[in-house]
Design a protein around this motif. Structure first.
Motif, mmCIF file in Angstrom:
data_model
loop_
_atom_site.group_PDB
_atom_site.id
_atom_site.type_symbol
_atom_site.label_atom_id
_atom_site.label_comp_id
_atom_site.label_asym_id
_atom_site.label_seq_id
_atom_site.Cartn_x
_atom_site.Cartn_y
_atom_site.Cartn_z
ATOM 1 N N LYS A 75 -1.322 5.512 12.510
ATOM 2 C CA LYS A 75 -1.645 4.622 13.636
ATOM 3 C C LYS A 75 -0.762 4.950 14.836
ATOM 4 O O LYS A 75 -0.972 4.424 15.925
ATOM 5 N N ALA A 98 -10.551 0.496 2.392
ATOM 6 C CA ALA A 98 -11.560 -0.540 2.565
ATOM 7 C C ALA A 98 -12.563 -0.056 3.614
ATOM 8 O O ALA A 98 -12.219 0.760 4.491
ATOM 9 N N LYS A 136 -14.194 -5.469 -0.094
ATOM 10 C CA LYS A 136 -13.148 -4.740 -0.830
ATOM 11 C C LYS A 136 -13.437 -4.917 -2.314
ATOM 12 O O LYS A 136 -13.860 -5.985 -2.739
ATOM 13 N N VAL A 137 -13.173 -3.885 -3.073
ATOM 14 C CA VAL A 137 -13.523 -3.955 -4.492
ATOM 15 C C VAL A 137 -12.432 -3.343 -5.371
ATOM 16 O O VAL A 137 -11.889 -2.288 -5.050
ATOM 17 N N ASP A 168 -12.977 2.372 -11.679
ATOM 18 C CA ASP A 168 -12.051 3.207 -10.905
ATOM 19 C C ASP A 168 -12.104 4.667 -11.338
ATOM 20 O O ASP A 168 -12.544 5.539 -10.599
HETATM 21 N N1 CAO Z 1 -0.447 5.096 8.220
HETATM 22 C C1 CAO Z 1 -0.807 3.952 8.840
HETATM 23 N N2 CAO Z 1 -1.726 3.121 8.364
HETATM 24 C C2 CAO Z 1 -2.305 3.454 7.193
HETATM 25 C C3 CAO Z 1 -1.980 4.625 6.490
HETATM 26 C C4 CAO Z 1 -1.006 5.490 7.065
HETATM 27 N N3 CAO Z 1 -0.639 6.603 6.482
HETATM 28 N N4 CAO Z 1 -2.718 4.683 5.376
HETATM 29 C C5 CAO Z 1 -3.479 3.574 5.363
HETATM 30 N N5 CAO Z 1 -3.235 2.820 6.450
HETATM 31 C C6 CAO Z 1 -3.863 1.557 6.838
HETATM 32 C C7 CAO Z 1 -5.336 1.662 6.995
HETATM 33 O O1 CAO Z 1 -5.643 2.181 8.256
HETATM 34 C C8 CAO Z 1 -5.771 0.207 6.813
HETATM 35 O O2 CAO Z 1 -5.514 -0.470 8.022
HETATM 36 P P1 CAO Z 1 -6.584 -1.476 8.732
HETATM 37 O O3 CAO Z 1 -6.957 -2.485 7.727
HETATM 38 O O4 CAO Z 1 -5.797 -2.037 9.882
HETATM 39 O O5 CAO Z 1 -7.739 -0.688 9.170
HETATM 40 C C9 CAO Z 1 -4.735 -0.298 5.827
HETATM 41 O O6 CAO Z 1 -3.666 0.652 5.797
HETATM 42 C C10 CAO Z 1 -5.062 -0.399 4.351
HETATM 43 O O7 CAO Z 1 -6.298 -0.220 4.018
HETATM 44 P P2 CAO Z 1 -7.068 -0.991 2.853
HETATM 45 O O8 CAO Z 1 -7.770 -2.143 3.484
HETATM 46 O O9 CAO Z 1 -7.881 0.046 2.201
HETATM 47 O O10 CAO Z 1 -5.944 -1.527 1.812
HETATM 48 P P3 CAO Z 1 -5.932 -2.876 0.955
HETATM 49 O O11 CAO Z 1 -4.708 -2.769 0.130
HETATM 50 O O12 CAO Z 1 -6.064 -4.089 1.782
HETATM 51 O O13 CAO Z 1 -7.242 -2.804 0.023
HETATM 52 C C11 CAO Z 1 -8.660 -1.893 -1.699
HETATM 53 C C12 CAO Z 1 -7.244 -2.086 -1.175
HETATM 54 C C13 CAO Z 1 -8.587 -0.980 -2.902
HETATM 55 C C14 CAO Z 1 -9.254 -3.243 -2.111
HETATM 56 C C15 CAO Z 1 -9.539 -1.260 -0.604
HETATM 57 O O14 CAO Z 1 -8.911 -0.095 -0.146
HETATM 58 C C16 CAO Z 1 -10.937 -0.902 -1.052
HETATM 59 O O15 CAO Z 1 -11.815 -1.754 -1.206
HETATM 60 N N6 CAO Z 1 -11.207 0.406 -1.243
HETATM 61 C C17 CAO Z 1 -12.513 0.917 -1.594
HETATM 62 C C18 CAO Z 1 -12.854 0.654 -3.022
HETATM 63 C C19 CAO Z 1 -11.830 1.208 -3.972
HETATM 64 O O16 CAO Z 1 -11.482 2.359 -3.981
HETATM 65 N N7 CAO Z 1 -11.400 0.340 -4.863
HETATM 66 C C20 CAO Z 1 -10.630 0.769 -6.021
HETATM 67 C C21 CAO Z 1 -9.222 0.591 -5.879
HETATM 68 S S1 CAO Z 1 -8.461 0.901 -7.410
HETATM 69 O O17 CAO Z 1 -8.712 -0.479 -8.287
#
Ligand code: CAO
Length: 415
Positions: A75, A98, A136-137, A168
């Motif tokens: 970011k 997500a 989200k899942v 997963d």
């Molecule tokens: N530098 C800065 N920001 C970063 C980054 C980096 N290197 N890497 C990630 N981020 C940020 C992302 O941009 C995101 O920010 P915004 O929400 O502001 O856009 C944030 O970190 C995290 O993303 P996320 O929403 O994916 O993370 P979460 O922990 O809230 O959710 C999960 C986790 C797994 C529910 C969600 O990622 C998801 O639904 N993924 C798809 C399905 C999936 O793979 N699920 C299985 C997971 S394993 O059980």
């Protein structure tokens, strides 16, 4: 010796379990997997379920072998430039954020294509396009939405999720296949493409036989190999079948010697039709081999409960391993219920590399599951997971950054 994916560079933007299982497989097949993590924090699993204070958890180490770790704040405007340089150098970007997170970071499909038209962008999402696409899942949500939970468990109990991480790790496998397929197509077209594996779809794919049964049920109102037949009732949807065998070969889990104290003193026993006479001999019910009520698979279906009760009277006199040895002599399909302790100690799994002992600089030795897919010309050597940001300097240097530039980016908090 060369590896199947030698020369393939993966920008690994994955976290938690589904994405990391995919990129770990690609690393085991020889790809250079560069895991991009959040500066200062890293993949959230590094600190989840820790068994040793301040040491990367087993959760993380067991999902991130053979990778390199780079920390970038994507970011931060300067961090974005580093990510752009990586996108230009890599063949595949794998992510499981997500929905919308990559776009919000500024890395839309269009932008990535501008930077590298050969780039394959592979994503795990919870759902495909539709009413839940923005959700989200996690694992168990996928098991519930993909049909596994409603068809698992016993008829008189609630839906049950499996210990197998089909949401997963199962989706990670699906995605890995999509990626190597896209890499193959790219050799012909020269173009990258998007690869999507939705967790609901992956689970449903693994529950294919249950959609088969839904249609059988709708057509005939019953399914004779289910424990609900003949005395229970069938509703409108595929019911939970307990431990019944998924196919046309009736099976059940039966107690073995020691079941009173050992929760895993059980065996899975299949009454396979071709060996019915042998089963009758082993359990001392020779007359069943010719009795018209038991002699054919169709005749046996209404009596399965009694048949398994009789077989269990025999299995309870043997340990699961003794029973296995005797039954195997007669080609009767069966399998011991193995505990994780027994699996961890099984010498043959160590020999094949399916269970591997790995050394880690801060954790010491631990066990992991190695590559379950064996290629004769591309052997897998499991190496430890990277420490957070362990390879930032190395990868930045490969990208052409000078030591001064690297140190300036560090000061700016971009890496
Ligand atoms: N530098 C800065 N920001 C970063 C980054 C980096 N290197 N890497 C990630 N981020 C940020 C992302 O941009 C995101 O920010 P915004 O929400 O502001 O856009 C944030 O970190 C995290 O993303 P996320 O929403 O994916 O993370 P979460 O922990 O809230 O959710 C999960 C986790 C797994 C529910 C969600 O990622 C998801 O639904 N993924 C798809 C399905 C999936 O793979 N699920 C299985 C997971 S394993 O059980």
């Amino acid at each position: 010796m060369s590896k199947a994916l030698d020369g393939v560079r993966i920008l690994d933007f994955t976290h938690v379990q589904s994405g990391p299982t995919c990129t770990q497989l690609l690393a085991w097949f020889g790809a250079d997997v560069i895991k991009v993590e959040r500066a200062g924090a890293g993949d959230i699993t590094r600190e989840q379920l820790r068994d040793i204070p301040d040491v990367d958890s087993l959760y993380f180490t067991m999902l991130n072998h053979n990778k390199r770790s780079v920390t970038i704040d994507t970011k931060n405007p300067e961090g974005k430039l580093v990510l752009e340089a990586l996108i230009q150098k890599c063949d595949v970007l794998v992510e499981n954020f997500a929905p919308g997170a990559l776009d919000r970071m500024g890395f839309t499909w269009e932008r990535i294509q501008e930077l590298n038209p050969r780039m394959i962008v592979a994503s795990v999402k919870g759902f495909g396009p539709g009413p839940y696409e923005d959700c989200k899942v996690y694992e168990n949500v996928a098991q519930c939405a993909g049909g596994a939970a409603s068809t698992t468990g016993f008829d008189d109990g609630p839906p049950v999720v499996s210990g197998a991480q089909i949401g997963d790790s199962g989706t990670g496998l699906h995605l890995a296949l999509g990626i190597v397929t896209a890499l193959y197509q790219r050799t012909l077209t020269g173009r990258g493409q998007k690869v999507l594996a939705a967790m609901q779809d992956g689970v449903l794919n693994l529950c294919r036989v249950k959609l088969r049964d839904q249609q059988r049920l709708e057509r005939t109102g019953t399914m004779k190999e289910y424990p609900q037949y003949p005395n229970g009732t069938f509703g409108e949807a595929v019911p939970r079948a307990g431990n019944a065998s998924g196919g046309g070969q009736p099976g059940w889990i039966l107690k073995c010697k020691g079941w009173e104290t050992d929760p895993n003193a059980y065996i899975y026993f299949i009454t396979q039709a071709p060996v019915w006479a042998k089963i009758c001999n082993v359990i001392g019910k020779e007359e069943w081999a010719t009795d018209p009520n038991y002699a054919t698979p169709a005749a046996r279906l209404p009596h399965l409960k009694d048949i398994f009760a009789e077989i269990e009277r025999w299995t309870m006199t043997k340990t699961k391993f003794e029973a296995m040895q005797i039954l195997n002599k007669y080609d009767i399909p069966c399998g011991p219920i193995l505990s994780m302790k027994e699996i961890a100690e099984e010498p043959s799994l160590r020999k094949t590399g399916t269970i591997v002992e790995v050394d880690h600089p801060t954790r010491g030795k631990y066990l992991t599951v190695g590559n379950p897919i064996k290629l004769s010309d591309s052997p897998t050597e499991v190496t430890r997971s990277p420490l957070l940001g362990e390879h930032t300097e190395e990868v930045m240097t490969e990208l052409g950054y000078s030591p001064e530039q690297i140190s300036a980016l560090r000061t700016a908090g971009a890496i």
